[in-house]
Design a protein around this motif. Structure first.
Motif, PDB file in Angstrom:
ATOM      1  N   GLY A  99      -0.767   2.328   2.009  1.00 47.58           N
ATOM      2  CA  GLY A  99      -0.057   2.283   3.305  1.00 47.58           C
ATOM      3  C   GLY A  99      -0.712   1.300   4.208  1.00 47.58           C
ATOM      4  N   ILE A 100      -1.541   0.736   3.818  1.00 50.56           N
ATOM      5  CA  ILE A 100      -2.384   0.001   5.083  1.00 50.56           C
ATOM      6  C   ILE A 100      -1.728  -1.436   5.227  1.00 50.56           C
ATOM      7  N   VAL A 218      -2.768  -6.729  -6.777  1.00 50.88           N
ATOM      8  CA  VAL A 218      -3.222  -5.635  -6.046  1.00 50.88           C
ATOM      9  C   VAL A 218      -3.586  -4.651  -6.523  1.00 50.88           C
ATOM     10  N   GLY A 219      -4.724  -4.144  -5.884  1.00 48.15           N
ATOM     11  CA  GLY A 219      -5.498  -3.295  -6.382  1.00 48.15           C
ATOM     12  C   GLY A 219      -5.901  -1.788  -5.594  1.00 48.15           C
ATOM     13  N   HIS A 220      -5.796  -0.753  -6.427  1.00 46.84           N
ATOM     14  CA  HIS A 220      -5.941   0.453  -5.622  1.00 46.84           C
ATOM     15  C   HIS A 220      -7.380   0.568  -5.301  1.00 46.84           C
ATOM     16  N   VAL A 221      -7.739   1.569  -4.286  1.00 47.57           N
ATOM     17  CA  VAL A 221      -8.962   1.880  -3.785  1.00 47.57           C
ATOM     18  C   VAL A 221      -9.388   3.345  -4.144  1.00 47.57           C
ATOM     19  N   GLY A 248      -3.275   4.848  11.054  1.00 45.69           N
ATOM     20  CA  GLY A 248      -2.668   5.109  12.328  1.00 45.69           C
ATOM     21  C   GLY A 248      -3.020   4.151  13.703  1.00 45.69           C
ATOM     22  N   HIS A 249      -3.875   3.124  13.236  1.00 48.25           N
ATOM     23  CA  HIS A 249      -4.235   2.175  14.042  1.00 48.25           C
ATOM     24  C   HIS A 249      -3.295   1.083  14.033  1.00 48.25           C
ATOM     25  N   ILE A 267     -12.528 -13.156   8.322  1.00 42.66           N
ATOM     26  CA  ILE A 267     -11.804 -12.061   8.441  1.00 42.66           C
ATOM     27  C   ILE A 267     -10.574 -12.690   9.146  1.00 42.66           C
ATOM     28  N   GLY A 268      -9.312 -11.908   8.913  1.00 40.15           N
ATOM     29  CA  GLY A 268      -8.185 -12.209   9.608  1.00 40.15           C
ATOM     30  C   GLY A 268      -7.602 -10.856  10.167  1.00 40.15           C
ATOM     31  N   VAL A 269      -7.284 -11.124  11.481  1.00 38.47           N
ATOM     32  CA  VAL A 269      -6.631  -9.849  12.074  1.00 38.47           C
ATOM     33  C   VAL A 269      -5.183  -9.890  12.267  1.00 38.47           C
ATOM     34  N   PHE A 270      -4.551  -8.760  11.722  1.00 33.78           N
ATOM     35  CA  PHE A 270      -3.023  -8.599  11.938  1.00 33.78           C
ATOM     36  C   PHE A 270      -2.935  -7.367  12.907  1.00 33.78           C
ATOM     37  N   GLU A 271      -1.481  -7.362  13.603  1.00 32.15           N
ATOM     38  CA  GLU A 271      -1.088  -6.255  13.995  1.00 32.15           C
ATOM     39  C   GLU A 271       0.186  -5.527  13.526  1.00 32.15           C
ATOM     40  N   MET A 272      -0.029  -4.397  13.093  1.00 32.14           N
ATOM     41  CA  MET A 272       1.097  -3.809  12.408  1.00 32.14           C
ATOM     42  C   MET A 272       2.412  -3.495  13.420  1.00 32.14           C
TER      43      MET A 272
END
Length: 480
Positions: A99-100, A218-221, A248-249, A267-272
Motif C-alpha cells: 500500500g505504499i 515488483v517485489g514484496h518485502v 499514513g504519511h 532519492i526521489g521524493v513524492f507526495e501521495m
C-alpha cells in the motif's frame, strides 16, 4: 533414471537442508524451511564436456563507450533515481511495504511512456498477478489515466507470459506486478518460494535482455523491510529501488540501493494525493514547511542523499524516566548511533542524559544513514536537555568521534549552498583544514561556525542555561 527426491529450502536465504528443522543454519531464521521437489541430476552439461564453445574476445581498458540510451518515464523524480530514465534491456526491482505506492507509480510511469513523447509508437505492457484487469482499470480511472494506450493483462503462469512476450517486437516497457505471484509448473513448489522466484525472475530477465525491452519487477518485502525471497534476486537485476515512508504519511521516498546505470542512494521524493504520486521538486522546503524555530530539541541537518542535498529537521525529546530502564525510541535513524552520541555527551561534555527517556524523530519520513547527521542530532539532544532552542537560521552537519572530536564530511559546499538557497544564515560544521583562496561566491553572506570538539557545541547552550560550561578533556593527563 534417478528418482526425484524432496529437499527443504530456506525461504529467507535459499539454503538447502536434507531434512526439516526449525532454524536455518545458514541465516539463523526460524520456521523458514519449506519442502520442495529436487530434480535428479541430468549428467554433465555442454560446459563439462568442453564442446560447442566459442572463443571470447578480450579488450583493453583504453577506449570509451557511448552512454546507454534512456526511456524517460515522464516522472522527473523517478528518472532522477534511475539515473536519467529506464535503460532498454535492463531489469529494475521495486520493493516496498504493501500500500505504499509501488503499483501506483509504475502504472503512472507505464501510462506516460505509452502516451508517447520521444518514444511514441513503442508499447508499454502491464502484467498483474495480484489484481484483475478491472481493478487496474479502476486505479487508472482514479489517477486520470484511463485514456492512456497502456495494454493490461492479468496472468501469473510464466509459460503463458513468456510465450506472449516472445511475440512482442516493439514493447518498450514490461511491468510484472509482482514477481512473488509468478509460477512455473515445472517446479513442484508454491508461488513465492525461493525456487519459483529465482527461476521466474531469471527467465524474465533473459527475455528482457534478448528482446530489448525494459523490465520492472515488483517485489514484496518482509516485516524487517527487506525484499522477500532470495537475496540473489537483488544481484540479478540492474537496479534495486526501495519505497520508504509510512502509509499514513503524505511523503514517499524512493531510494536506489543499487544502480548499474546511475548513482546509488539517490532519492526521489513524492507526495501521495488523490491523483496519485506527485513529484516534489524541492523536498528541503517541504520537509521544513511545518518547522517551528522557537522550540527546544529541534535542529536542521544539511544532508546529502545520493547527489541531492536535502535539509531535514531532527527532533529530540527528553522526559524523566518512570521505570527502571529508560526508553530509547528512534524513528528514521540508527538507534545504536544515538546511544553512542549520548555516551559521548555524558563522558566528554558532562551532560546527564542516561536517566531520561529519549525520543528522536526525523521529520518528514526520511531515513538518514550518513554519519554526517551526528552533529545535528547532538545539537537537538543538547537543546532538549538544556531547554534552549537552537538558532532557527542555522544548519548543522558533521561526524562525531568517540573522543568528542568533530570530523570532516564529504560535499560540504553542496550542503552549504542548499542551506543558503532556503534562506539560512549560519552553519555549524567541522573545522576545515586551511586552504588557499577565498570561499566560493555562492557562500557569501553565510556565517560559518567551525568547531573541533563537542564541548564547543555544548558551551553556548550551557551558557544560556546559566550552567557551568563543560571543559574539553585532555587525552594526556599530567604526571603527579
Amino acid at each position: 533414471m534417478a528418482k526425484d527426491r524432496n529437499r527443504f529450502v530456506c525461504q529467507a536465504c535459499g539454503a538447502v537442508a536434507p531434512k526439516w528443522q526449525g532454524k536455518c543454519d545458514a541465516c539463523g531464521e526460524w520456521n523458514t524451511l519449506q519442502e520442495e521437489l529436487a530434480p535428479a541430476a541430468r549428467g554433465p552439461g555442454p560446459a563439462a564436456k568442453a564442446i560447442g564453445g566459442r572463443q571470447i574476445e578480450f579488450v583493453g581498458l583504453e577506449g570509451s563507450s557511448p552512454p546507454p540510451p534512456r526511456i524517460p518515464t515522464g516522472l522527473p523524480e523517478l528518472d532522477r533515481v534511475l539515473g536519467g530514465g529506464l535503460v532498454p534491456a535492463s531489469a529494475v526491482l521495486v520493493g516496498g511495504d504493501p500500500g505504499i505506492g509501488k503499483s501506483t507509480i509504475l502504472l503512472q510511469a507505464a501510462a506516460r511512456i505509452a502516451q508517447g513523447g520521444p518514444h511514441a509508437g513503442r508499447r508499454a505492457l502491464y502484467i498483474s498477478g495480484e489484481e484483475a484487469v478491472a481493478q487496474v482499470r479502476l486505479r487508472a480511472l482514479r489517477l486520470g489515466l484511463e485514456k492512456a494506450p497502456l495494454e493490461l493483462a492479468a496472468a501469473s503462469a510464466l509459460r503463458d507470459i513468456v510465450a506472449s512476450l516472445e511475440q512482442e517486437a516493439d514493447a518498450a516497457l514490461v511491468v510484472i506486478d509482482s514477481i512473488q505471484t509468478m509460477w512455473l509448473d515445472a517446479l513442484d513448489s508454491a508461488p513465492g518460494t525461493v525456487a519459483q522466484v529465482r527461476t521466474c525472475a531469471a527467465e524474465l530477465i533473459r527475455l528482457a535482455k534478448s528482446r530489448g525491452f525494459a523490465l520492472v519487477l515488483v517485489g514484496h518485502v518482509t516485516k524487517e523491510g527487506t525484499l522477500a525471497g532470495p537475496r540473489v534476486l537483488e544481484h540479478m537485476v540492474d537496479a534495486t529501488l526501495y519505497f520508504e515512508g509510512d502509509r499514513g504519511h503524505q511523503f514517499r521516498i524512493l531510494r536506489a540501493t543499487k544502480n548499474r546505470f546511475g548513482a546509488t542512494d539517490e532519492i526521489g521524493v513524492f507526495e501521495m494525493t488523490e491523483r496519485g504520486l506527485v513529484e516534489v521538486p524541492n523536498p528541503s522546503a517541504l520537509f521544513l514547511a511545518e518547522r517551528r524555530g522557537n522550540v527546544s530539541g529541534s535542529a536542521v541537518f544539511a544532508g546529502i542523499e545520493g547527489t541531492r542535498p536535502v535539509l531535514v529537521e531532527i527532533q529530540a525529546l527528553l522526559a524523566p524516566s518512570t521505570g527502571g530502564s529508560p526508553r530509547r525510541q528512534v524513528v528514521g535513524w540508527d538507534s545504536g548511533r544515538l546511544s553512542m552520541l549520548m555516551a559521548v555527551l555524558e563522558a566528554r561534555c558532562g551532560l546527564t542524559l542516561g536517566q531520561n527517556d529519549v525520543y528522536l524523530n526525523i521529520a518528514g519520513g526520511l531515513r538518514i544513514n550518513e554519519p554526517a547527521a551526528d552533529l545535528a542530532v547532538a545539537a537537538a539532544l543538547v537543546s532538549a536537555a538544556t531547554d534552549r532552542p537552537t538558532d532557527p537560521g542555522t544548519v548543522y552537519f558533521g561526524e562525531v568521534g568517540l573522543s568528542g572530536e568533530i570530523r570532516q564530511v564529504a560535499q560540504a559546499e553542496s550542503r552549504l549552498r542548499e542551506a543558503q538557497k532556503l534562506g539560512f544564515a549560519a552553519a555549524v560544521l567541522p573545522r576545515r583544514i586551511a586552504r588557499g583562496g577565498r570561499a566560493p561566491a555562492a557562500l557569501d553572506g553565510l556565517r560559518l561556525t567551525e568547531i573541533g570538539h563537542m564541548a564547543d557545541l555544548v558551551a553556548p547552550f550551557a551558557a544560556k542555561a546559566g550552567k557551568k560550561e563543560p571543559t574539553r578533556e585532555r587525552e594526556t593527563a599530567k604526571a603527579g
